[in-house]
Design a protein around this motif. Structure first.
Motif, PDB file in Angstrom:
ATOM      1  N   LEU A  66       0.836  -1.199   0.048  1.00 54.17           N
ATOM      2  CA  LEU A  66       0.116  -0.078  -0.055  1.00 54.17           C
ATOM      3  C   LEU A  66       0.844   1.416  -0.001  1.00 54.17           C
ATOM      4  O   LEU A  66       0.487   2.184  -0.154  1.00 54.17           O
ATOM      5  N   HIS A  67       2.141   1.229   0.162  1.00 57.52           N
ATOM      6  CA  HIS A  67       2.927   2.214   0.191  1.00 57.52           C
ATOM      7  C   HIS A  67       3.053   2.914  -1.067  1.00 57.52           C
ATOM      8  O   HIS A  67       2.995   4.265  -1.121  1.00 57.52           O
ATOM      9  N   LEU A  68       2.874   2.439  -2.103  1.00 53.89           N
ATOM     10  CA  LEU A  68       2.867   3.106  -3.565  1.00 53.89           C
ATOM     11  C   LEU A  68       1.451   3.891  -3.898  1.00 53.89           C
ATOM     12  O   LEU A  68       1.841   4.854  -4.187  1.00 53.89           O
ATOM     13  N   ALA A  69       0.649   3.357  -3.286  1.00 52.86           N
ATOM     14  CA  ALA A  69      -0.871   4.028  -3.482  1.00 52.86           C
ATOM     15  C   ALA A  69      -0.668   5.392  -2.752  1.00 52.86           C
ATOM     16  O   ALA A  69      -1.148   6.424  -3.115  1.00 52.86           O
ATOM     17  N   LEU A  70       0.031   5.298  -1.413  1.00 58.82           N
ATOM     18  CA  LEU A  70       0.276   6.636  -0.775  1.00 58.82           C
ATOM     19  C   LEU A  70       1.150   7.815  -1.456  1.00 58.82           C
ATOM     20  O   LEU A  70       0.678   8.843  -1.736  1.00 58.82           O
ATOM     21  N   LEU A  71       2.343   7.154  -2.089  1.00 57.54           N
ATOM     22  CA  LEU A  71       3.151   8.181  -2.675  1.00 57.54           C
ATOM     23  C   LEU A  71       2.503   8.646  -4.104  1.00 57.54           C
ATOM     24  O   LEU A  71       2.565   9.716  -4.338  1.00 57.54           O
ATOM     25  N   LEU A  72       1.641   7.707  -4.677  1.00 58.72           N
ATOM     26  CA  LEU A  72       1.099   8.315  -5.896  1.00 58.72           C
ATOM     27  C   LEU A  72      -0.081   9.167  -5.825  1.00 58.72           C
ATOM     28  O   LEU A  72       0.039  10.265  -6.529  1.00 58.72           O
ATOM     29  N   ALA A  73      -0.661   9.091  -4.691  1.00 57.94           N
ATOM     30  CA  ALA A  73      -1.735   9.981  -4.202  1.00 57.94           C
ATOM     31  C   ALA A  73      -0.939  11.496  -3.935  1.00 57.94           C
ATOM     32  O   ALA A  73      -1.434  12.326  -4.409  1.00 57.94           O
ATOM     33  N   LEU A  74       0.173  11.275  -3.068  1.00 58.54           N
ATOM     34  CA  LEU A  74       0.536  12.659  -2.376  1.00 58.54           C
ATOM     35  C   LEU A  74       1.389  13.386  -3.689  1.00 58.54           C
ATOM     36  O   LEU A  74       1.615  14.582  -3.620  1.00 58.54           O
ATOM     37  N   ASP A  87      -9.072   6.828  -9.977  1.00 55.04           N
ATOM     38  CA  ASP A  87      -8.104   7.227 -11.193  1.00 55.04           C
ATOM     39  C   ASP A  87      -6.816   6.431 -11.003  1.00 55.04           C
ATOM     40  O   ASP A  87      -6.246   5.790 -11.954  1.00 55.04           O
ATOM     41  N   LEU A  88      -6.449   6.287  -9.726  1.00 51.40           N
ATOM     42  CA  LEU A  88      -5.115   5.732  -9.591  1.00 51.40           C
ATOM     43  C   LEU A  88      -5.234   4.200  -9.387  1.00 51.40           C
ATOM     44  O   LEU A  88      -4.170   3.615  -9.818  1.00 51.40           O
ATOM     45  N   LEU A  89      -6.139   3.725  -9.060  1.00 55.29           N
ATOM     46  CA  LEU A  89      -6.469   2.283  -9.178  1.00 55.29           C
ATOM     47  C   LEU A  89      -6.660   1.777 -10.592  1.00 55.29           C
ATOM     48  O   LEU A  89      -6.089   0.639 -10.803  1.00 55.29           O
ATOM     49  N   ARG A  90      -7.081   2.604 -11.330  1.00 50.08           N
ATOM     50  CA  ARG A  90      -7.137   2.361 -12.926  1.00 50.08           C
ATOM     51  C   ARG A  90      -5.815   2.452 -13.463  1.00 50.08           C
ATOM     52  O   ARG A  90      -5.625   2.174 -14.765  1.00 50.08           O
ATOM     53  N   LEU A  91      -4.814   3.284 -13.066  1.00 48.11           N
ATOM     54  CA  LEU A  91      -3.687   3.559 -13.646  1.00 48.11           C
ATOM     55  C   LEU A  91      -2.980   2.345 -14.052  1.00 48.11           C
ATOM     56  O   LEU A  91      -2.399   1.541 -13.287  1.00 48.11           O
ATOM     57  N   THR A  92      -2.514   2.245 -15.288  1.00 47.53           N
ATOM     58  CA  THR A  92      -1.743   1.251 -15.986  1.00 47.53           C
ATOM     59  C   THR A  92      -0.512   1.659 -15.971  1.00 47.53           C
ATOM     60  O   THR A  92      -0.087   2.572 -16.179  1.00 47.53           O
ATOM     61  N   ALA A 120       0.796   3.958 -18.734  1.00 47.07           N
ATOM     62  CA  ALA A 120       0.591   5.369 -18.746  1.00 47.07           C
ATOM     63  C   ALA A 120       1.738   6.211 -18.162  1.00 47.07           C
ATOM     64  O   ALA A 120       1.833   7.390 -18.206  1.00 47.07           O
ATOM     65  N   TYR A 121       2.875   5.539 -17.537  1.00 45.15           N
ATOM     66  CA  TYR A 121       3.983   5.876 -17.037  1.00 45.15           C
ATOM     67  C   TYR A 121       5.168   5.342 -17.982  1.00 45.15           C
ATOM     68  O   TYR A 121       5.369   4.416 -18.336  1.00 45.15           O
ATOM     69  N   ASP A 122       5.885   6.577 -18.557  1.00 47.46           N
ATOM     70  CA  ASP A 122       6.954   6.297 -19.501  1.00 47.46           C
ATOM     71  C   ASP A 122       8.421   6.563 -18.835  1.00 47.46           C
ATOM     72  O   ASP A 122       9.573   6.446 -19.561  1.00 47.46           O
ATOM     73  N   GLY A 123       8.409   6.555 -17.416  1.00 48.81           N
ATOM     74  CA  GLY A 123       9.745   6.690 -16.899  1.00 48.81           C
ATOM     75  C   GLY A 123       9.932   8.181 -16.438  1.00 48.81           C
ATOM     76  O   GLY A 123      10.871   8.427 -15.529  1.00 48.81           O
ATOM     77  N   ARG A 124       9.237   9.013 -16.895  1.00 47.05           N
ATOM     78  CA  ARG A 124       9.408  10.587 -16.579  1.00 47.05           C
ATOM     79  C   ARG A 124       7.987  11.029 -16.210  1.00 47.05           C
ATOM     80  O   ARG A 124       8.014  12.142 -15.440  1.00 47.05           O
ATOM     81  N   ILE A 125       6.779  10.805 -16.916  1.00 45.21           N
ATOM     82  CA  ILE A 125       5.642  11.512 -16.891  1.00 45.21           C
ATOM     83  C   ILE A 125       4.592  10.284 -16.627  1.00 45.21           C
ATOM     84  O   ILE A 125       4.536   9.247 -17.297  1.00 45.21           O
ATOM     85  N   ILE A 126       3.622  10.729 -15.937  1.00 45.29           N
ATOM     86  CA  ILE A 126       2.386   9.979 -15.737  1.00 45.29           C
ATOM     87  C   ILE A 126       1.379  10.636 -16.350  1.00 45.29           C
ATOM     88  O   ILE A 126       1.112  11.807 -16.390  1.00 45.29           O
ATOM     89  N   ARG A 127       0.530   9.890 -17.622  1.00 46.87           N
ATOM     90  CA  ARG A 127      -0.591  10.747 -18.192  1.00 46.87           C
ATOM     91  C   ARG A 127      -1.884   9.885 -18.052  1.00 46.87           C
ATOM     92  O   ARG A 127      -1.717   8.701 -18.293  1.00 46.87           O
ATOM     93  N   LEU A 128      -2.775  10.692 -17.620  1.00 49.59           N
ATOM     94  CA  LEU A 128      -4.060   9.994 -17.558  1.00 49.59           C
ATOM     95  C   LEU A 128      -5.220  10.575 -17.827  1.00 49.59           C
ATOM     96  O   LEU A 128      -5.085  11.998 -18.006  1.00 49.59           O
ATOM     97  N   LYS A 129      -6.328  10.135 -18.197  1.00 46.88           N
ATOM     98  CA  LYS A 129      -7.719  10.886 -18.320  1.00 46.88           C
ATOM     99  C   LYS A 129      -8.706  10.774 -17.063  1.00 46.88           C
ATOM    100  O   LYS A 129      -8.634   9.462 -16.819  1.00 46.88           O
ATOM    101  N   GLN A 130      -8.864  11.925 -16.235  1.00 51.80           N
ATOM    102  CA  GLN A 130      -9.768  11.721 -15.182  1.00 51.80           C
ATOM    103  C   GLN A 130     -11.071  11.000 -15.385  1.00 51.80           C
ATOM    104  O   GLN A 130     -11.710  11.695 -16.278  1.00 51.80           O
ATOM    105  N   ASN A 131     -11.456  10.051 -14.739  1.00 48.86           N
ATOM    106  CA  ASN A 131     -12.841   9.437 -15.145  1.00 48.86           C
ATOM    107  C   ASN A 131     -14.098  10.307 -14.645  1.00 48.86           C
ATOM    108  O   ASN A 131     -14.974  10.592 -15.248  1.00 48.86           O
TER     109      ASN A 131
END
Length: 350
Positions: free
Chosen positions: A185-193, A201-206, A209-220
């Motif tokens: 669950l640690h990664l969930a905390l860091l992603l949110a912060l 949106d974070l639970l659906r994040l694949t 969506a992450y290329d090593g530098r940027i996270i790209r997503l469409k908010q549901n």
């Protein structure tokens, strides 16, 4: 030719011997259907069940509620919202299903509806507000389409006012969670912060969506597209997780490596917070905490909105009313700036 039967409810049960059997019902709570799906016996039992079902009288609110539930407006709601709406629509129909649509002309109708809300509010103001928000939305949808003469629940206001002014995760809360909560669950905390995104949106994040530098997503919820540069602490955690979760589709997974369900994640998160001694805070509060931390780091409102996907107005509301109004770090920063200005030599007075 396959015939699609509307409303058929499928229920699977595990038998004592470990095998699984599936039963079909004409609708949720309706009679069980005979035969195999698609067979003449199955279709005949379905038609017989539908024929015996009590038809709703026309010209009543029940027909409006049914039409709203079958509308495209309803189908665009998130799955969880649809489930919540259905629950409230059933409650509304049980109370006012036979209410004549023509009676909406009567000014006393609004008072009768609000009296019911007041009775609901005795046990839960928040639930009463949600139920009436659903009721008002259904009536607004019907009024826009000429199905009702007006919407008597327009601008009804709310009974419940939640204050999250103190609902900010502190550095101590974060440290306690990372020390006591399960590692998955640690990664969930860091992603949110570090992204300020919603739980769903974070639970659906694949991983795509992450290329090593940027996270790209469409908010549901809003449909907004955001591109978030990944800060070093989050990047280190993501890169480490990528090496372990080689076969995972989503970034956040259960301990066994499966994609979370929202209900499963909420239950695990609550238990983890309790174990860590983090009280009075929710996962959603991490979104506001991210806004707060960005502001304390000196980010402007547009910069914050670009990362979190909030509107400029919403970021302003969060900073003005909910989070920074009581933040001692912001007050201390303001005094330090004033001290620096006061101590500046050769300052010409106005």
């Amino acid at each position: 030719m396959r015939i699609k039967l509307k409303g058929v409810n499928r229920v699977s049960k595990r038998l004592a011997d470990g095998s699984t059997v599936t039963y079909f019902y004409a609708w949720k709570g309706g009679p069980r259907l005979d035969g195999k799906p698609g067979s003449p016996e199955f279709v005949a039992s379905y038609n017989a069940a539908v024929a015996t079902r009590k038809a709703r009288p026309t010209g009543t609110l029940a027909t409006i509620l049914d039409a709203f539930e079958s509308s495209s407006d309803f189908s665009t709601l998130a799955a969880r919202s649809q489930a919540d709406y259905k629950k409230h629509l059933r409650s509304i129909a049980a109370e006012f299903g036979d209410f004549p649509i023509e009676a909406l002309h009567d000014r006393r109708t609004r008072g009768e509806f609000l009296a019911w809300r007041d009775r609901l509010a005795v046990s839960s103001r928040r639930n009463a507000d949600y139920r009436f928000a659903v009721f008002a939305r259904a009536l607004a949808w019907a009024a826009d389409r000429g199905l009702t003469p007006l919407n008597p629940l327009e601008r009804i206001g709310r009974l419940y006012r939640a204050s999250r002014a103190d609902a900010v995760w502190t550095d101590a809360d974060e440290a306690a969670f990372l020390a006591k909560a399960p590692a998955h669950l640690h990664l969930a905390l860091l992603l949110a912060l570090w992204t300020g995104q919603r739980q769903g949106d974070l639970l659906r994040l694949t991983w795509s969506a992450y290329d090593g530098r940027i996270i790209r997503l469409k908010q549901n919820k809003t449909g907004a597209r955001v591109s978030i540069p990944v800060g070093e602490p989050l990047r280190i955690a993501l890169d480490a997780a990528a090496k372990v979760k080689k076969d995972a589709v989503t970034i956040l997974t259960t301990e066994a490596g499966f994609t979370w369900t929202e209900s499963g994640f909420r239950a695990s998160w609550r238990k983890a917070c309790a174990k860590a001694g983090v009280e009075g805070l929710t996962f959603h509060d991490l979104r506001g905490t991210a806004v707060t931390r960005l502001a304390l780091a000196g980010c402007s409102v547009p910069e914050i909105a670009t990362i979190t996907g909030h509107s400029l107005r919403d970021v302003g509301v969060i900073l003005d009313s909910h989070y920074l109004s009581r933040d001692p770090a912001m007050a201390a920063s303001a005094i330090r700036k004033l001290e620096t200005r006061t101590k500046t030599p050769n300052r010409t007075p106005n």
